[in-house]
Design an enzyme around this catalytic site. Structure first.
Site, PDB file in Angstrom:
ATOM      1  N   ASN A 258      -1.717  -9.076  -3.506  1.00 32.80           N
ATOM      2  CA  ASN A 258      -1.525  -7.720  -4.015  1.00 32.80           C
ATOM      3  C   ASN A 258      -0.051  -7.367  -3.811  1.00 32.80           C
ATOM      4  OD1 ASN A 258      -1.508  -4.988  -4.529  1.00 32.80           O
ATOM      5  ND2 ASN A 258      -2.828  -4.428  -2.800  1.00 32.80           N
ATOM      6  N   TRP A 259       0.706  -7.410  -4.893  1.00 37.18           N
ATOM      7  CA  TRP A 259       2.149  -7.175  -4.770  1.00 37.18           C
ATOM      8  C   TRP A 259       2.477  -5.704  -4.532  1.00 37.18           C
ATOM      9  CZ3 TRP A 259       4.833 -10.529  -9.162  1.00 37.18           C
ATOM     10  CH2 TRP A 259       4.486 -11.875  -8.971  1.00 37.18           C
ATOM     11  N   LYS A 260       1.498  -4.850  -4.729  1.00 38.30           N
ATOM     12  CA  LYS A 260       1.717  -3.391  -4.587  1.00 38.30           C
ATOM     13  C   LYS A 260       2.905  -2.969  -5.452  1.00 38.30           C
ATOM     14  CE  LYS A 260      -0.538  -3.597  -0.130  1.00 38.30           C
ATOM     15  NZ  LYS A 260      -0.708  -3.087   1.212  1.00 38.30           N
TER      16      LYS A 260
ATOM     17  N   HIS B 135      -8.533   0.395  -3.333  1.00 33.91           N
ATOM     18  CA  HIS B 135      -7.696  -0.017  -2.200  1.00 33.91           C
ATOM     19  C   HIS B 135      -7.478   1.191  -1.290  1.00 33.91           C
ATOM     20  CE1 HIS B 135      -4.159  -1.208   0.079  1.00 33.91           C
ATOM     21  NE2 HIS B 135      -4.498  -2.449  -0.182  1.00 33.91           N
TER      22      HIS B 135
ATOM     23  N   GLU C 144      -4.979   2.372   0.056  1.00 29.42           N
ATOM     24  CA  GLU C 144      -3.820   3.209  -0.311  1.00 29.42           C
ATOM     25  C   GLU C 144      -4.175   4.134  -1.469  1.00 29.42           C
ATOM     26  OE1 GLU C 144      -1.080  -0.055  -0.700  1.00 29.42           O
ATOM     27  OE2 GLU C 144      -1.194  -0.349   1.476  1.00 29.42           O
TER      28      GLU C 144
ATOM     29  N   GLU D  53     -11.071  -4.535   4.174  1.00 27.86           N
ATOM     30  CA  GLU D  53      -9.695  -4.356   4.634  1.00 27.86           C
ATOM     31  C   GLU D  53      -9.629  -3.199   5.633  1.00 27.86           C
ATOM     32  OE1 GLU D  53      -6.667  -6.023   1.678  1.00 27.86           O
ATOM     33  OE2 GLU D  53      -7.135  -3.996   1.007  1.00 27.86           O
TER      34      GLU D  53
ATOM     35  N   GLY E  57      -0.666  -3.939   6.627  1.00 25.99           N
ATOM     36  CA  GLY E  57       0.774  -3.753   6.739  1.00 25.99           C
ATOM     37  C   GLY E  57       1.244  -3.465   8.155  1.00 25.99           C
TER      38      GLY E  57
ATOM     39  N   SER F 293      -2.882  -7.863   7.064  1.00 23.16           N
ATOM     40  CA  SER F 293      -1.932  -8.695   7.809  1.00 23.16           C
ATOM     41  C   SER F 293      -2.317 -10.174   7.871  1.00 23.16           C
ATOM     42  CB  SER F 293      -1.709  -8.131   9.220  1.00 23.16           C
ATOM     43  OG  SER F 293      -1.165  -6.823   9.159  1.00 23.16           O
TER      44      SER F 293
ATOM     45  N   GLY G  26      -1.265  -8.673   1.191  1.00 20.10           N
ATOM     46  CA  GLY G  26      -0.194  -7.790   0.735  1.00 20.10           C
ATOM     47  C   GLY G  26       1.163  -8.407   1.025  1.00 20.10           C
ATOM     48  N   GLY G  27       1.744  -8.037   2.162  1.00 12.31           N
ATOM     49  CA  GLY G  27       3.107  -8.437   2.515  1.00 12.31           C
ATOM     50  C   GLY G  27       3.402  -9.921   2.337  1.00 12.31           C
TER      51      GLY G  27
END
Ligand code: PGA
Length: 251
Positions: A9-11, A95, A97, A167, A173, A213, A234-235
């Protein structure tokens, strides 16, 4: 056999040019991997370009969000058909977010999931508790509520096509991953909820991803657990080497 998936997920990261660089690196490293399914979810602006770059590769692409209407006056939104015709096979829905920053409710996720399924996209429905909810012993209650609402009245055949991502919000993150045992406990609980509602045969077929993470160094421990069928990353999906290390932890 459940389908294994490692999804990135590049966000809100990567311009088209930056995305192309990342995808070329990924193609070199894991472009031919078919098990697990390797999926990247770039921002909308890069979807078409990335899809073109991926024509000679097994890597698939997905959207990060979707509106449930076919078209119309919904400034800033994207329809299922737009994702599909941009080359997407999957879409991330609900998600944390989106839930926290854009007030997305379980009901909204449910409507979007049904729309995605009827359009031919695989929804990746995200659920997860906050730190406070975990510390007050409410993890299972929260997960049950989110799943019940987000998957409400999905048919058996739709449920078989749906992917769930657990998640925990406190792990996203933050560098603080759930231990394999903590994650497996919730994944097992999710599968039990699915079995109660759809029967154990269908529950056994549903892919349940862990997210929060995930890195090359902790992925193998998570993937070794019976009910963890991959990761939503993500990251660590923003660098080809880091993401490939997670994919390779499952190959
Ligand atoms: P993270 O994000 O890997 O950076 O923790 C996971 C996610 O939000 O899907």
């Amino acid at each position: 056999m459940r389908q294994k998936i490692v999804a990135g997920n590049w966000k809100m990261n990567k311009t088209v040019v930056e995305g192309r660089v990342l995808i070329e690196g990924l193609k070199d490293l894991v472009g031919k991997v078919t098990d697990p399914v390797v999926l990247v979810c770039p921002p909308f602006t890069a979807l078409t370009e990335i899809a073109m770059s991926l024509k000679d590769s097994e890597i698939r692409i997905g959207g990060q969000h979707m509106h449930e209407a076919d078209s119309g006056a919904f400034t800033g939104e994207i329809a299922a058909e737009m994702l599909l015709t941009s080359g997407c096979s999957h879409v991330i829905l609900g998600h944390s977010e989106r839930r926290a920053l854009f007030s997305e409710t379980d009901e909204a996720v449910n409507i979007k999931a049904k729309k995605a399924l009827s359009a031919g996209l695989v929804p990746i429905v995200c659920v997860g508790e906050t730190l406070e909810e975990r510390e007050t012993g409410n993890t299972e209650k929260v997960i049950e509520g989110q799943l019940g609402g987000s998957l409400d009245s999905l048919s058996e055949s739709d449920m078989k096509k749906t992917v769930i991502a657990y998640e925990p919000v406190w792990a996203i993150g933050t560098g603080k991953t759930a231990t394999p045992e903590q994650a497996e406990e919730v994944h097992g609980f999710i599968r039990k909820l699915l079995a109660d509602k759809y029967g154990s045969k269908i529950a056994e077929e549903v892919t349940i991803l862990y997210g929060g993470s995930v890195k090359g160094s902790n992925a193998a421990g998570l993937f070794a657990k019976e009910n963890i069928d991959g990761a939503l990353v993500g990251g660590a999906s923003l660098k080809a080497d880091d993401f490939a290390a997670i994919v390779n932890a499952m190959v």
